[in-house]
Write a protein that holds these residues in place. Structure first.
Motif, PDB file in Angstrom:
ATOM      1  N   LYS A 180     -71.938 -36.290 -52.700  1.00  0.00           N
ATOM      2  CA  LYS A 180     -71.281 -36.689 -51.451  1.00  0.00           C
ATOM      3  C   LYS A 180     -70.345 -35.603 -50.924  1.00  0.00           C
ATOM      4  O   LYS A 180     -70.155 -35.498 -49.705  1.00  0.00           O
ATOM      5  CB  LYS A 180     -70.561 -38.025 -51.605  1.00  0.00           C
ATOM      6  CG  LYS A 180     -69.422 -38.107 -52.579  1.00  0.00           C
ATOM      7  CD  LYS A 180     -68.945 -39.562 -52.654  1.00  0.00           C
ATOM      8  CE  LYS A 180     -67.918 -39.810 -53.723  1.00  0.00           C
ATOM      9  NZ  LYS A 180     -67.560 -41.233 -53.851  1.00  0.00           N
ATOM     10  N   ILE A 181     -69.797 -34.772 -51.797  1.00  0.00           N
ATOM     11  CA  ILE A 181     -68.987 -33.639 -51.326  1.00  0.00           C
ATOM     12  C   ILE A 181     -69.874 -32.655 -50.564  1.00  0.00           C
ATOM     13  O   ILE A 181     -69.521 -32.190 -49.466  1.00  0.00           O
ATOM     14  CB  ILE A 181     -68.279 -32.943 -52.504  1.00  0.00           C
ATOM     15  CG1 ILE A 181     -67.179 -33.850 -53.071  1.00  0.00           C
ATOM     16  CG2 ILE A 181     -67.673 -31.609 -52.053  1.00  0.00           C
ATOM     17  CD1 ILE A 181     -66.575 -33.350 -54.361  1.00  0.00           C
ATOM     18  N   ILE A 182     -71.034 -32.352 -51.131  1.00  0.00           N
ATOM     19  CA  ILE A 182     -71.977 -31.445 -50.455  1.00  0.00           C
ATOM     20  C   ILE A 182     -72.426 -32.040 -49.117  1.00  0.00           C
ATOM     21  O   ILE A 182     -72.495 -31.346 -48.094  1.00  0.00           O
ATOM     22  CB  ILE A 182     -73.196 -31.168 -51.360  1.00  0.00           C
ATOM     23  CG1 ILE A 182     -72.759 -30.351 -52.583  1.00  0.00           C
ATOM     24  CG2 ILE A 182     -74.301 -30.435 -50.594  1.00  0.00           C
ATOM     25  CD1 ILE A 182     -73.814 -30.240 -53.658  1.00  0.00           C
ATOM     26  N   ALA A 183     -72.705 -33.347 -49.109  1.00  0.00           N
ATOM     27  CA  ALA A 183     -73.149 -34.013 -47.878  1.00  0.00           C
ATOM     28  C   ALA A 183     -72.042 -33.998 -46.820  1.00  0.00           C
ATOM     29  O   ALA A 183     -72.315 -33.774 -45.629  1.00  0.00           O
ATOM     30  CB  ALA A 183     -73.568 -35.448 -48.188  1.00  0.00           C
ATOM     31  N   LEU A 184     -70.794 -34.233 -47.233  1.00  0.00           N
ATOM     32  CA  LEU A 184     -69.686 -34.196 -46.283  1.00  0.00           C
ATOM     33  C   LEU A 184     -69.491 -32.796 -45.711  1.00  0.00           C
ATOM     34  O   LEU A 184     -69.239 -32.623 -44.513  1.00  0.00           O
ATOM     35  CB  LEU A 184     -68.389 -34.662 -46.958  1.00  0.00           C
ATOM     36  CG  LEU A 184     -68.156 -36.168 -47.048  1.00  0.00           C
ATOM     37  CD1 LEU A 184     -66.893 -36.460 -47.853  1.00  0.00           C
ATOM     38  CD2 LEU A 184     -68.039 -36.790 -45.663  1.00  0.00           C
ATOM     39  N   LEU A 185     -69.613 -31.786 -46.558  1.00  0.00           N
ATOM     40  CA  LEU A 185     -69.506 -30.401 -46.080  1.00  0.00           C
ATOM     41  C   LEU A 185     -70.621 -30.101 -45.083  1.00  0.00           C
ATOM     42  O   LEU A 185     -70.399 -29.411 -44.072  1.00  0.00           O
ATOM     43  CB  LEU A 185     -69.570 -29.428 -47.266  1.00  0.00           C
ATOM     44  CG  LEU A 185     -68.347 -29.427 -48.194  1.00  0.00           C
ATOM     45  CD1 LEU A 185     -68.610 -28.568 -49.427  1.00  0.00           C
ATOM     46  CD2 LEU A 185     -67.116 -28.917 -47.458  1.00  0.00           C
ATOM     47  N   GLY A 186     -71.813 -30.628 -45.341  1.00  0.00           N
ATOM     48  CA  GLY A 186     -72.926 -30.451 -44.409  1.00  0.00           C
ATOM     49  C   GLY A 186     -72.653 -31.130 -43.081  1.00  0.00           C
ATOM     50  O   GLY A 186     -72.934 -30.569 -42.008  1.00  0.00           O
ATOM     51  N   LEU A 187     -72.091 -32.356 -43.130  1.00  0.00           N
ATOM     52  CA  LEU A 187     -71.755 -33.078 -41.905  1.00  0.00           C
ATOM     53  C   LEU A 187     -70.694 -32.326 -41.109  1.00  0.00           C
ATOM     54  O   LEU A 187     -70.782 -32.226 -39.875  1.00  0.00           O
ATOM     55  CB  LEU A 187     -71.249 -34.482 -42.257  1.00  0.00           C
ATOM     56  CG  LEU A 187     -70.768 -35.356 -41.095  1.00  0.00           C
ATOM     57  CD1 LEU A 187     -71.928 -35.677 -40.151  1.00  0.00           C
ATOM     58  CD2 LEU A 187     -70.134 -36.645 -41.606  1.00  0.00           C
ATOM     59  N   ALA A 197     -82.396 -39.562 -36.159  1.00  0.00           N
ATOM     60  CA  ALA A 197     -82.372 -39.446 -37.621  1.00  0.00           C
ATOM     61  C   ALA A 197     -80.960 -39.577 -38.177  1.00  0.00           C
ATOM     62  O   ALA A 197     -80.771 -39.794 -39.377  1.00  0.00           O
ATOM     63  CB  ALA A 197     -82.966 -38.112 -38.056  1.00  0.00           C
ATOM     64  N   GLY A 198     -79.950 -39.462 -37.294  1.00  0.00           N
ATOM     65  CA  GLY A 198     -78.562 -39.509 -37.749  1.00  0.00           C
ATOM     66  C   GLY A 198     -78.189 -40.808 -38.420  1.00  0.00           C
ATOM     67  O   GLY A 198     -77.408 -40.821 -39.378  1.00  0.00           O
ATOM     68  N   THR A 199     -78.754 -41.905 -37.927  1.00  0.00           N
ATOM     69  CA  THR A 199     -78.455 -43.212 -38.513  1.00  0.00           C
ATOM     70  C   THR A 199     -78.877 -43.261 -39.973  1.00  0.00           C
ATOM     71  O   THR A 199     -78.138 -43.735 -40.840  1.00  0.00           O
ATOM     72  CB  THR A 199     -79.176 -44.324 -37.720  1.00  0.00           C
ATOM     73  OG1 THR A 199     -78.710 -44.306 -36.382  1.00  0.00           O
ATOM     74  CG2 THR A 199     -78.899 -45.683 -38.333  1.00  0.00           C
ATOM     75  N   VAL A 200     -80.067 -42.760 -40.249  1.00  0.00           N
ATOM     76  CA  VAL A 200     -80.577 -42.742 -41.627  1.00  0.00           C
ATOM     77  C   VAL A 200     -79.739 -41.810 -42.487  1.00  0.00           C
ATOM     78  O   VAL A 200     -79.363 -42.151 -43.625  1.00  0.00           O
ATOM     79  CB  VAL A 200     -82.057 -42.308 -41.646  1.00  0.00           C
ATOM     80  CG1 VAL A 200     -82.548 -42.180 -43.085  1.00  0.00           C
ATOM     81  CG2 VAL A 200     -82.912 -43.296 -40.869  1.00  0.00           C
ATOM     82  N   ILE A 201     -79.412 -40.639 -41.942  1.00  0.00           N
ATOM     83  CA  ILE A 201     -78.645 -39.644 -42.698  1.00  0.00           C
ATOM     84  C   ILE A 201     -77.301 -40.214 -43.127  1.00  0.00           C
ATOM     85  O   ILE A 201     -76.909 -40.111 -44.297  1.00  0.00           O
ATOM     86  CB  ILE A 201     -78.448 -38.364 -41.854  1.00  0.00           C
ATOM     87  CG1 ILE A 201     -79.780 -37.638 -41.682  1.00  0.00           C
ATOM     88  CG2 ILE A 201     -77.414 -37.440 -42.508  1.00  0.00           C
ATOM     89  CD1 ILE A 201     -79.729 -36.501 -40.684  1.00  0.00           C
ATOM     90  N   ILE A 202     -76.577 -40.815 -42.174  1.00  0.00           N
ATOM     91  CA  ILE A 202     -75.238 -41.313 -42.513  1.00  0.00           C
ATOM     92  C   ILE A 202     -75.314 -42.538 -43.405  1.00  0.00           C
ATOM     93  O   ILE A 202     -74.456 -42.751 -44.269  1.00  0.00           O
ATOM     94  CB  ILE A 202     -74.422 -41.590 -41.234  1.00  0.00           C
ATOM     95  CG1 ILE A 202     -72.917 -41.484 -41.543  1.00  0.00           C
ATOM     96  CG2 ILE A 202     -74.735 -42.954 -40.656  1.00  0.00           C
ATOM     97  CD1 ILE A 202     -72.447 -40.110 -41.890  1.00  0.00           C
ATOM     98  N   ALA A 203     -76.338 -43.382 -43.221  1.00  0.00           N
ATOM     99  CA  ALA A 203     -76.494 -44.565 -44.073  1.00  0.00           C
ATOM    100  C   ALA A 203     -76.706 -44.145 -45.524  1.00  0.00           C
ATOM    101  O   ALA A 203     -76.099 -44.702 -46.444  1.00  0.00           O
ATOM    102  CB  ALA A 203     -77.656 -45.420 -43.593  1.00  0.00           C
ATOM    103  N   VAL A 204     -77.548 -43.134 -45.731  1.00  0.00           N
ATOM    104  CA  VAL A 204     -77.793 -42.624 -47.086  1.00  0.00           C
ATOM    105  C   VAL A 204     -76.515 -42.012 -47.654  1.00  0.00           C
ATOM    106  O   VAL A 204     -76.172 -42.222 -48.829  1.00  0.00           O
ATOM    107  CB  VAL A 204     -78.942 -41.598 -47.089  1.00  0.00           C
ATOM    108  CG1 VAL A 204     -79.060 -40.926 -48.455  1.00  0.00           C
ATOM    109  CG2 VAL A 204     -80.263 -42.266 -46.718  1.00  0.00           C
TER     110      VAL A 204
END
Length: 470
Positions: free
Chosen positions: A168-175, A309-316
């Motif tokens: 989730k840290i990597i995902a947040l940095l990506g966001l 696709a953003g909805t799926v990305i953030i839900a995951v």
């Protein structure tokens, strides 16, 4: 206890326990109370200063009392076992277990975002307003699954925590990166154009929906009330870092590594939180933040950045975040209840370790009560009520640093609070102002939670009458 957690593991526990679902949701309510990007960021900065100051102050206590139980142990050692019990009572009845329930429900709701049939399914049981849904069942299943994994030993819980927190840290940095690189039309200047001016918009129609046309300028004491109300969200999103102190007895070199993990972990998370809010302000205008559907600001921003696709990305991302967050909360909380049992302040069965050297009974007690809170449907209200009490206990603990300096100056302190007494005083001043403003303007966040904790007093006296251990 076996020392199976290294410094990196402790940092992952701090960050993983802090980052749950709050950062993806609370900004909507904060914007409705403040109406300005400037004040929104100011509140997050104030919360960051508070959080890191508390972590630095706790470091001195973690070095003085490097054993399991954390904040419960500190309060018991400094102010006596009655204060320790009241904290432990609040932790079990709602703070820890209520947070576990809320985070598990967030996991269920965002799973339903991906699987609409979960939302559309008829309730399993309904009687009046009370109902049991499949989302609640999924939340309970997640709690019980993570509880079972943690009964298999510290290694199992540690591995899961590191994987999910890292993800989730990597995902947040990506966001964060995408929020500035992929946004064609920036709203940053627009959201900061109000400058020092603040607004609120809390008017609703007869169906309970917020009205976008209701913005009103605010200032003076009303602005301070708005800041306090907004801080309920930012503060709640920034708690649980102290969970690492609950497992001090299982951390290598706890006198040094606990304080390092708290300071490094809280600092990193608060920087991430501020950066994510800049993404919201860059991708969305004021109304889109304040009136995001179901307060899901992250979903609205992600949809703007990535398209459909953003909805799926953030839900995951939220599913990963809440799963990892709950693992950390479940892993750490049971250690407090085990320590309380050893002091005669909790069910005796919680005292025992299983063959995997973990407090299995305490884990299941915590998991079962958190599951019941999922079914009650009232855990969200309880968490709002307890926000005031969480900060109050933080303040009492931080004050304990100053109190011990006067009461027991001879104690050997392997770590001393940086910039003492400035650091603890900063926290106490901000915390006091926050609590006073809540008492004046948002009493629904104060007295009910305070009364709930005070209900622990008769329980304490009953326990000590029946079981007067030293």
């Amino acid at each position: 206890m076996q020392k199976k957690l290294k410094l990196w593991d402790a940092i992952m526990l701090v960050m993983g326990s802090m980052i749950g679902s709050g950062i993806f949701i609370v900004t909507a309510d904060m914007m409705r109370n403040l109406g300005s990007g400037f004040w929104l960021i100011i509140v997050w900065v104030i919360t960051g200063i508070m959080t890191v100051a508390a972590a630095i102050s706790y470091g001195e206590l973690s070095a003085l009392f490097p054993k399991a139980g954390g904040q419960y142990t500190y309060l018991k050692e400094i102010f006596g076992k009655r204060m320790g019990f009241l904290y432990g009572w609040g932790l079990f009845t709602v703070i820890q277990t209520g947070t576990i329930a809320a985070v598990a429900m967030a996991f269920g709701k965002f799973t339903a975002y991906l699987i609409p049939s979960l939302n559309d399914a008829a309730p399993i049981f309904q009687s009046g307003e009370f109902k049991i849904t499949w989302i609640q069942m999924l939340a309970i299943a997640i709690i019980l699954l993570l509880t079972y994994i943690n009964t298999r030993g510290m290694e199992s819980g540690k591995l899961l925590q590191n994987i999910f927190t890292g993800s989730k840290i990597i995902a947040l940095l990506g966001l964060i990166a995408a929020g500035f690189i992929l946004v064609d039309v920036s709203h940053l200047a627009e959201n900061f154009s109000f400058g020092y001016d603040a607004f609120n918009n809390l008017t609703k129609d007869r169906f309970g929906n917020f009205l976008k046309e209701g913005w009103e300028p605010i200032g003076g004491m009303t602005l301070l009330g708005g800041i306090a109300a907004a801080m309920v969200g930012s503060v709640f999103s920034s708690v649980a870092w102290e969970s690492v102190t609950f497992v001090s007895g299982e951390i290598e070199n706890p006198k040094k590594n606990v304080v390092k993990s708290m300071i490094y972990g809280t600092t990193a998370v608060m920087i991430l939180y501020i950066a994510v809010n800049y993404v919201y302000l860059n991708a969305l205008d004021r109304d889109s933040i304040a009136f995001a559907e179901n307060d899901r600001v992250a979903v609205a921003a992600s949809h703007f950045i990535f398209g459909s696709a953003g909805t799926v990305i953030i839900a995951v991302l939220v599913m990963v975040s809440t799963f990892g967050c709950n693992n950390g909360l479940i892993l750490a909380g049971a250690r407090v209840f085990q320590t309380m049992a050893k002091d005669g302040m909790f069910f005796r069965q919680a005292e025992k370790n299983n063959k995997n050297a973990v407090p299995e009974n305490a884990l299941w007690m915590q998991g079962i009560w958190a599951s019941i809170l999922c079914l009650s449907g009232q855990y969200g209200n309880l968490l709002d009520m307890i926000s005031f009490v969480i900060v109050l206990f933080y303040m009492i603990t931080v004050f304990g640093v100053i109190y011990l300096r006067f009461k027991k100056p001879e104690l050997e302190r392997p770590y001393k609070t940086w910039l003492y007494p400035v650091t603890p005083v900063i926290y106490l001043l901000i915390g006091t102002v926050f609590c006073i403003l809540l008492l004046i303007y948002k009493q629904q966040y104060t007295w009910p939670g305070f009364v709930l904790v005070l209900l622990g007093l008769p329980v304490y006296y009953f326990i000590n009458r029946k079981n007067p251990r030293p």
